[in-house]
Write a protein that holds these residues in place. Sequence first.
Motif, PDB file in Angstrom:
ATOM      1  N   GLU A 308       0.838  -1.209   0.000  1.00  0.00           N
ATOM      2  CA  GLU A 308       0.000   0.000   0.000  1.00  0.00           C
ATOM      3  C   GLU A 308       0.875   1.262   0.000  1.00  0.00           C
ATOM      4  O   GLU A 308       0.612   2.219  -0.723  1.00  0.00           O
ATOM      5  N   SER A 314      -2.609   4.433  -0.900  1.00  0.00           N
ATOM      6  CA  SER A 314      -3.993   3.967  -1.060  1.00  0.00           C
ATOM      7  C   SER A 314      -4.082   3.065  -2.289  1.00  0.00           C
ATOM      8  O   SER A 314      -3.440   3.327  -3.312  1.00  0.00           O
ATOM      9  N   ARG A 349      -9.314  -3.456  -0.120  1.00  0.00           N
ATOM     10  CA  ARG A 349      -8.896  -2.075   0.128  1.00  0.00           C
ATOM     11  C   ARG A 349      -8.995  -1.216  -1.128  1.00  0.00           C
ATOM     12  O   ARG A 349      -8.499  -0.094  -1.160  1.00  0.00           O
TER      13      ARG A 349
END
Length: 454
Positions: A308, A314, A349
């Motif tokens: 990440e 993100s 995610r």
Amino acid sequence: MRLTVIGTGYLGAVHAACMAESGHDVLGVDVDPARIGALTAARPPFYEPGLADLLWRGAEAGRLRFTTSLAQAAGFADTHFVCVGTPQQPASGAADLSHVEAAVDALTSSQRLGTDGGTLLIGKSTVPVGTADRLARRLRATAANADVAWNPEFLREGSAVHDTLRPERIVAGVRSAHAEARLREIYAPLLAAGVPFISTDTATAELVKLASNAFLATKISFINAMAEVCDAVAADVTTLARAMGADPRIGPRFLTPGLGFGGGCLPKDIRAFVARAEELGLAESVAFLREVDEINQRQRRRTVGLAERLVGGSFENRCVAVLGAAFKPGSDDVRDSPALAVADAVRRRGAEVRVHDPEAIDAARAAHPELQFALDVNKVCEQADVVLHLTDWPQYRALDPAALAEVVRIPTVVDARHSLDPVAWSRAGWTLCAPGRPRLCPPHAEDGVVGPPH
Ligand code: UDX
């Protein structure tokens, strides 16, 4: 000898084929007709090198048959290997023994069992300590002359045929001289070849398996905990592992750091061991195994966190290529696969995730239909913002990093299995990061990583 093998999963199918190869007359039994159909046609229902050949040879020689009928099994032989699964119970983590009990009950309900005074049930499944004694009581309620022995199996998926035909030891947990003599007879070819035979009581035999898997899991988590330390002090865990492993008291095996252990055995076996020890009032004696489990789970989260950060903090609108779905190379087993756990966490995610695996795509798709899969590495890596190397298949080590750099959007790779050549990949323009090797990767303040030497 005539034998049955009850349960034809990874353990039972291989055991049945290897027993036939050793010259015995074998009947494999399973409740799943599709599995029995495949095995009868000499088609292994899972990927296991060498198994198809043994199934053919056994069938051709007329020494290997399969059935769905336990009643037929009870009449076929006096010696029955129990190889059914002992899955983890969701809430407690304890082993679910319902399949073992169902097999024993189905055998005892057959009128023919035990009438000749020589029926022997040989458990191979991994079970809590005390199971053999409990089964013996259950069995003797209906079949007075039947006995139970425990003969744990140490085979590794991917080398299961080799491990079964050339084991490092045979552990025989027995309750009678008669049972030991039967086991010696079954394994006579292996004993003649010098394989050590360790005869003991059933509780010790059950424990040998649990303790061995717990030790292996501990060794892996130990080196992964050291990887965390290496990350904090700019040390290199692969060199640390090599140097530690050179000490023969430690040894290099099961000291490969990375994403940790998965599969159908180590994770569930250590949890079942803890659950059983707690039942026995021994929580403190095995408390460290909870930590072993936690360190193992943490490696998955650390890998997701590293990826990440590498894509800018993100995963939204990011494309992630995953190399590997099987829990380890040489297998199509995706049970508790660290690779798939990471792939799925990354997808949840917000990333678009594409997964490659040379053998496990069908099983992986069935377990995670929401992930995308392809059999072509280039297709999986197309326009990727980061590539995650999560299962150590040899084909990934043989990839041409220069050619792959042309395919991705950003040439960044997380080598969570520590087997890609950092020099070759960086020469080809890649940023290669690996947990426990912070000097390979640009420093990052949040990691607490000291960064490369100046
Ligand atoms: C294991 C035991 O080895 C075997 O004796 C037992 O019968 C069943 O459980 P298996 O599950 O086939 O066998 O896999 P194994 O080769 O032991 O690997 C287990 C996991 O540990 C894999 O996910 C592997 O990738 C991981 N591993 C192994 C490491 O992360 N580092 C290592 O150094 C070794």
